[in-house]
Scaffold this motif. Structure first.
Motif, PDB file in Angstrom:
ATOM      1  N   LEU A  35      43.557  43.362  39.079  1.00  0.00           N
ATOM      2  CA  LEU A  35      42.266  42.766  39.416  1.00  0.00           C
ATOM      3  C   LEU A  35      41.183  43.838  39.451  1.00  0.00           C
ATOM      4  CD1 LEU A  35      40.954  40.061  40.338  1.00  0.00           C
ATOM      5  CD2 LEU A  35      41.336  40.827  42.687  1.00  0.00           C
ATOM      6  N   ARG A  36      40.118  43.586  38.753  1.00  0.00           N
ATOM      7  CA  ARG A  36      38.950  44.469  38.777  1.00  0.00           C
ATOM      8  C   ARG A  36      37.711  43.582  38.887  1.00  0.00           C
ATOM      9  NH1 ARG A  36      41.048  43.710  33.847  1.00  0.00           N
ATOM     10  NH2 ARG A  36      39.705  43.641  32.029  1.00  0.00           N
ATOM     11  N   HIS A  37      36.595  44.174  39.284  1.00  0.00           N
ATOM     12  CA  HIS A  37      35.409  43.337  39.499  1.00  0.00           C
ATOM     13  C   HIS A  37      34.123  44.086  39.196  1.00  0.00           C
ATOM     14  CE1 HIS A  37      34.327  45.225  43.357  1.00  0.00           C
ATOM     15  NE2 HIS A  37      35.629  45.340  43.538  1.00  0.00           N
ATOM     16  N   SER A  38      33.099  43.292  38.992  1.00  0.00           N
ATOM     17  CA  SER A  38      31.758  43.815  38.738  1.00  0.00           C
ATOM     18  C   SER A  38      31.147  44.308  40.044  1.00  0.00           C
ATOM     19  CB  SER A  38      30.880  42.697  38.166  1.00  0.00           C
ATOM     20  OG  SER A  38      30.606  41.729  39.183  1.00  0.00           O
ATOM     21  N   ARG A  39      29.966  44.827  39.937  1.00  0.00           N
ATOM     22  CA  ARG A  39      29.189  45.148  41.128  1.00  0.00           C
ATOM     23  C   ARG A  39      28.789  43.836  41.791  1.00  0.00           C
ATOM     24  NH1 ARG A  39      23.896  43.968  40.499  1.00  0.00           N
ATOM     25  NH2 ARG A  39      23.154  43.672  38.388  1.00  0.00           N
ATOM     26  N   VAL A  40      28.397  43.901  43.037  1.00  0.00           N
ATOM     27  CA  VAL A  40      27.907  42.729  43.761  1.00  0.00           C
ATOM     28  C   VAL A  40      26.421  42.579  43.457  1.00  0.00           C
ATOM     29  CG1 VAL A  40      27.537  41.752  46.059  1.00  0.00           C
ATOM     30  CG2 VAL A  40      29.632  43.026  45.575  1.00  0.00           C
ATOM     31  N   TYR A  41      26.000  41.363  43.212  1.00  0.00           N
ATOM     32  CA  TYR A  41      24.582  41.122  42.956  1.00  0.00           C
ATOM     33  C   TYR A  41      24.136  39.883  43.717  1.00  0.00           C
ATOM     34  CZ  TYR A  41      26.636  38.007  39.457  1.00  0.00           C
ATOM     35  OH  TYR A  41      27.388  37.048  38.838  1.00  0.00           O
ATOM     36  N   GLU A  42      22.837  39.788  43.971  1.00  0.00           N
ATOM     37  CA  GLU A  42      22.272  38.681  44.742  1.00  0.00           C
ATOM     38  C   GLU A  42      21.487  37.762  43.817  1.00  0.00           C
ATOM     39  OE1 GLU A  42      20.151  38.063  49.057  1.00  0.00           O
ATOM     40  OE2 GLU A  42      19.710  39.896  47.962  1.00  0.00           O
ATOM     41  N   CYS A  49      38.135  39.905  37.151  1.00  0.00           N
ATOM     42  CA  CYS A  49      39.038  39.533  36.069  1.00  0.00           C
ATOM     43  C   CYS A  49      40.357  40.276  36.241  1.00  0.00           C
ATOM     44  CB  CYS A  49      38.434  39.793  34.709  1.00  0.00           C
ATOM     45  SG  CYS A  49      38.103  41.509  34.340  1.00  0.00           S
ATOM     46  N   GLY A  50      41.378  39.738  35.618  1.00  0.00           N
ATOM     47  CA  GLY A  50      42.696  40.335  35.679  1.00  0.00           C
ATOM     48  C   GLY A  50      43.712  39.440  35.002  1.00  0.00           C
ATOM     49  N   ILE A  51      44.963  39.744  35.219  1.00  0.00           N
ATOM     50  CA  ILE A  51      46.060  39.010  34.594  1.00  0.00           C
ATOM     51  C   ILE A  51      46.637  38.049  35.630  1.00  0.00           C
ATOM     52  CG2 ILE A  51      48.312  39.221  33.477  1.00  0.00           C
ATOM     53  CD1 ILE A  51      47.399  42.139  32.753  1.00  0.00           C
TER      54      ILE A  51
END
Length: 99
Positions: free
Chosen positions: A34-41, A59-61
């Motif tokens: 599992l990996r993720h983007s930065r947090v945005y508002e 996203c991830g498997i």
């Protein structure tokens, strides 16, 4: 089995950042690498009489087929305080996970 899954996470109630972090922790049990983007508002859409959302994309498997994965995402939302109200469309929510 699906090779990769993309998940949109959002929160606009309570401690939004903490909720997103908790959701990622729970998702890590059903999505490998599992990996993720930065947090945005973002501003709310359609039903604008509510607070802004904090969002991220992960996203991830997946370790589950699509239907059980959806069921687990709905369960995570519930664990994090999501209450579904069929009379309010696109209303405020503690946690939202979209596949």
């Amino acid at each position: 089995m699906v090779e990769e899954v993309y998940l949109g996470l959002g929160s606009n109630l309570g401690n939004r950042l903490d909720t997103l972090k908790k959701a990622l922790g729970l998702l890590s049990g059903i999505v490998d690498k599992l990996r993720h983007s930065r947090v945005y508002e973002t501003l709310p859409r359609d039903n604008t009489d509510q607070g802004n959302f904090l969002n991220l994309v992960a996203c991830g498997i997946p370790t589950l087929e699509p239907e059980p994965l959806l069921d687990q995402c709905l369960e995570i939302e519930k664990q994090l305080g999501r209450k579904r109200d069929s009379s309010v469309r696109k209303g405020p929510r503690s946690c939202d996970i979209d596949i």
